[in-house]
Motif scaffolding. Structure first.
Motif, short mmCIF file in Angstrom:
data_model
loop_
_atom_site.label_atom_id
_atom_site.label_comp_id
_atom_site.label_asym_id
_atom_site.label_seq_id
_atom_site.Cartn_x
_atom_site.Cartn_y
_atom_site.Cartn_z
N ARG A 150 -12.37 -1.93 14.88
CA ARG A 150 -13.77 -1.55 15.13
C ARG A 150 -14.71 -2.71 14.83
NH1 ARG A 150 -14.38 2.12 11.32
NH2 ARG A 150 -15.58 0.78 9.89
N GLU A 151 -14.53 -3.36 13.69
CA GLU A 151 -15.41 -4.46 13.31
C GLU A 151 -15.29 -5.62 14.29
OE1 GLU A 151 -17.69 -4.55 11.07
OE2 GLU A 151 -17.29 -2.59 10.19
N GLN A 152 -14.08 -5.93 14.73
CA GLN A 152 -13.91 -7.02 15.70
C GLN A 152 -14.61 -6.71 17.01
OE1 GLN A 152 -9.65 -7.57 15.93
NE2 GLN A 152 -9.63 -9.06 14.26
N TYR A 153 -14.54 -5.45 17.43
CA TYR A 153 -15.19 -5.08 18.69
C TYR A 153 -16.70 -5.25 18.60
CZ TYR A 153 -16.55 -2.52 22.85
OH TYR A 153 -17.11 -2.18 24.06
N PHE A 154 -17.30 -4.73 17.54
CA PHE A 154 -18.76 -4.80 17.42
C PHE A 154 -19.24 -6.22 17.11
CE2 PHE A 154 -18.33 -0.23 17.23
CZ PHE A 154 -19.47 0.20 17.87
N HIS A 155 -18.50 -6.99 16.32
CA HIS A 155 -18.88 -8.36 16.04
C HIS A 155 -18.82 -9.22 17.31
CE1 HIS A 155 -18.68 -7.31 11.81
NE2 HIS A 155 -19.08 -8.52 11.48
N ARG A 156 -17.72 -9.12 18.03
CA ARG A 156 -17.50 -10.00 19.18
C ARG A 156 -18.40 -9.68 20.35
NH1 ARG A 156 -10.83 -10.08 18.75
NH2 ARG A 156 -10.76 -11.41 16.86
N ASN A 157 -18.93 -8.46 20.38
CA ASN A 157 -19.86 -8.10 21.46
C ASN A 157 -21.32 -8.29 21.08
OD1 ASN A 157 -18.43 -6.92 23.96
ND2 ASN A 157 -17.31 -6.00 22.25
N LEU A 158 -21.58 -8.73 19.85
CA LEU A 158 -22.94 -9.06 19.42
C LEU A 158 -23.17 -10.54 19.69
CD1 LEU A 158 -25.62 -8.27 18.03
CD2 LEU A 158 -24.53 -8.86 15.85
N SER A 163 -23.39 -16.82 22.42
CA SER A 163 -22.15 -16.87 21.63
C SER A 163 -22.03 -15.61 20.78
CB SER A 163 -22.13 -18.10 20.73
OG SER A 163 -22.14 -19.29 21.50
N GLY A 164 -20.80 -15.11 20.63
CA GLY A 164 -20.56 -13.91 19.86
C GLY A 164 -20.18 -14.20 18.42
N PHE A 165 -20.38 -13.20 17.58
CA PHE A 165 -19.92 -13.27 16.20
C PHE A 165 -18.42 -12.92 16.17
CE2 PHE A 165 -24.41 -12.94 15.96
CZ PHE A 165 -24.81 -13.49 14.75
N ASP A 166 -17.82 -13.05 15.00
CA ASP A 166 -16.41 -12.68 14.88
C ASP A 166 -16.14 -12.11 13.50
OD1 ASP A 166 -13.81 -12.25 15.58
OD2 ASP A 166 -13.30 -14.35 15.96
N TYR A 167 -15.08 -11.30 13.43
CA TYR A 167 -14.67 -10.68 12.16
C TYR A 167 -13.23 -11.06 11.90
CZ TYR A 167 -13.78 -7.06 8.66
OH TYR A 167 -13.46 -6.40 7.50
N HIS A 168 -12.94 -11.55 10.69
CA HIS A 168 -11.62 -12.10 10.36
C HIS A 168 -10.90 -11.29 9.28
CE1 HIS A 168 -12.98 -15.74 12.51
NE2 HIS A 168 -14.12 -15.56 11.87
N GLY A 169 -11.43 -10.13 8.92
CA GLY A 169 -10.82 -9.34 7.86
C GLY A 169 -9.42 -8.88 8.21
N LEU A 170 -8.57 -8.77 7.20
CA LEU A 170 -7.20 -8.31 7.38
C LEU A 170 -7.06 -6.88 6.86
CD1 LEU A 170 -5.25 -11.52 6.28
CD2 LEU A 170 -5.79 -10.76 8.60
N PRO A 171 -6.16 -6.09 7.43
CA PRO A 171 -6.06 -4.67 7.03
C PRO A 171 -5.61 -4.45 5.59
CG PRO A 171 -5.00 -5.07 9.16
CD PRO A 171 -5.31 -6.41 8.59
N ILE A 172 -4.69 -5.28 5.07
CA ILE A 172 -4.13 -5.03 3.75
C ILE A 172 -5.19 -5.04 2.64
CG2 ILE A 172 -2.52 -5.88 2.01
CD1 ILE A 172 -1.24 -4.45 4.38
N PRO A 173 -6.10 -6.05 2.59
CA PRO A 173 -7.15 -5.99 1.56
C PRO A 173 -8.03 -4.75 1.68
CG PRO A 173 -7.00 -8.20 2.49
CD PRO A 173 -6.15 -7.31 3.33
#
Length: 449
Positions: A150-158, A163-173
């Protein structure tokens, strides 16, 4: 970097956009939009392109879209042949005063760059429904992976400046943070069932933990957010968080929420003032008076509702022998859920829109200031329509509602850039490379939903 990427970076601006050297401005804009659409399709297909290619496309459009810059660029592609030197020089012409040089563009010229959101409701629905079903099947374990998608979708489309933003979070943390939150809730529930005294002791023991979890979550989110390859960071301390969450939080509670606007203002300043993009900090200068004025109208409405509820309760006790009165009071009590929904659909977006304008219009990033023009009535109308559609579709409209809100908020947010945004980003990237990663700590915990 692959050979294809190297070739693309070495191509001319005309080749980058896929147009002829004689293309009109309309054709340049059309080609630029086509390239951005192509990049977005690749991102949505999890085929993330090299950010340098997107920067190259943006550079090509910025140059060819400016007539003077395009003329200079064309001249650099086709330099005039050097003049032939003859042995006998002609007589020197009479001295002519040099024409005054055209002043260069002011480096501090301010112009607006608007945000935009390019997501689509149907597109996000496919992500949302898969996330929902897998989270149910796995008893919530997949929710961490769902959040990343979800975060990657909303970041990359903003988008900002193409230029778009990006989200690099990993699921385990994220999963670890949710396990911690779940265990804390289980502990509180167990203490409450054993004895009220033990429950009170557990709450007191939990109070110092809340600021620590908040700092970890803010750091995790900032560190895993980037724009054009440059990451954000959060530098708030535990002591600052303790002052905001425990100090101002308890003050809001003991004053029966009269100090809540003060708590809200301190919380927003704590987050923004301690956030950096590269090496440049954000600064929020919103005043306490501006926040109190926003909450004044909702507070009066809630006060009137409470007075009305007290009158209804007193009337119920006083007229319990009157069947007609009791019937009317019963109908009034049945309207309470509708009243709560109305508050959620009207007062909440009112506060959200006004606080967003107040906070962002008082926030800057170095020499650049943010501008928020979120219409109050329009945002309330959007929220009401979303609520009606969600109720009418039994929740299936939620993905479209979230996309509509993200698009509406982005369309009314801009940044007043002082000078060149590209120069600012280049300087920040250089500073980040020189300073190294200040946030070397492993941000391995996120309690955000």
């Amino acid at each position: 970097m692959t050979g294809g990427n190297m070739a693309a970076l070495e191509a001319t601006f005309y080749e980058v956009l896929g147009i002829e050297p004689g293309a009109t401005l309309a054709e340049i804009k059309s080609a630029y939009g086509h390239q951005l659409k192509h990049f977005r399709e690749r991102i949505n297909a999890q085929d993330r392109p090299d950010p340098a290619l997107l920067d190259r496309v943006h550079e090509a459009f910025s140059t060819l879209g400016d007539p003077l810059a395009r003329q200079a660029y064309d001249a650099s592609l086709n330099p005039e042949p050097a003049p032939v030197v003859i042995e006998t020089a002609p007589p020197a012409p009479p001295s002519i005063p040099a024409a005054p040089a055209t002043p260069a563009a002011d480096a501090d010229e301010i112009h607006e760059e608007n945000f935009s959101f390019t997501g689509d409701g149907g597109e996000y629905f496919r992500i949302w429904i898969v996330n929902l079903l897998l989270s149910i099947v796995t008893l919530g374990i997949y929710s961490a992976w769902a959040k990343v998608r979800r975060e990657q979708y909303f970041h990359r489309n903003l988008l900002l400046d193409g230029s778009g933003f990006d989200y690099h979070g990993l699921p385990i943390p994220i999963l670890k943070g949710r396990i911690v939150a779940f265990l804390l809730l289980v502990g509180l529930s167990t203490a409450q069932n054993i004895s009220p005294l033990l429950y009170g002791v557990a709450l007191l023991l939990l109070l110092p933990v809340v600021p620590w979890l908040a700092v970890k979550a803010f750091r995790f989110r900032a560190h895993n957010t980037s724009y054009r390859g440059l990451r954000f960071s959060f530098h708030g301390t535990y002591r600052q968080a303790l002052t905001v969450f425990i100090g101002y939080g308890l003050l809001a509670m003991i004053t029966f929420w009269l100090a809540f606007p003060l708590f809200y203002r301190q919380l927003r300043k704590f987050v923004l003032d301690n956030t950096r993009f590269g090496s440049t900090p954000f600064e929020c200068a919103v005043t306490i008076g501006a926040i109190y004025r926003i909450f004044l109208f909702p507070a009066l409405i809630m006060l009137l509702l409470m007075v009305g509820l007290i009158i209804v309760v007193i009337s119920a006790f006083a007229g319990r022998e009157n069947p007609l009165l009791m019937m009317l009071l019963g109908a009034a009590f049945m309207l309470i859920p509708l009243l709560l929904i109305s508050i959620q659909a009207l007062l909440v977006p009112y506060v959200q829109a006004r606080t967003a304008n107040a906070v962002w219009n008082s926030t800057s990033l170095g020499p650049h200031a943010f501008i928020s023009r979120l219409p109050i009535g329009g945002y309330i109308g959007l929220t009401v329509v979303n609520w009606l559609a969600i109720i009418g579709t039994l929740g299936l409209f939620i993905p479209w509602a979230r996309v509509r809100v993200a698009r509406y908020r982005a369309e009314h947010l801009a940044i007043a850039v002082s000078g060149s945004l590209d120069d600012f980003l280049a300087a920040e990237a250089t500073a980040a490379s020189a300073l190294g990663d200040e946030t070397a700590e492993m941000f391995d915990l996120d309690i955000g939903l």
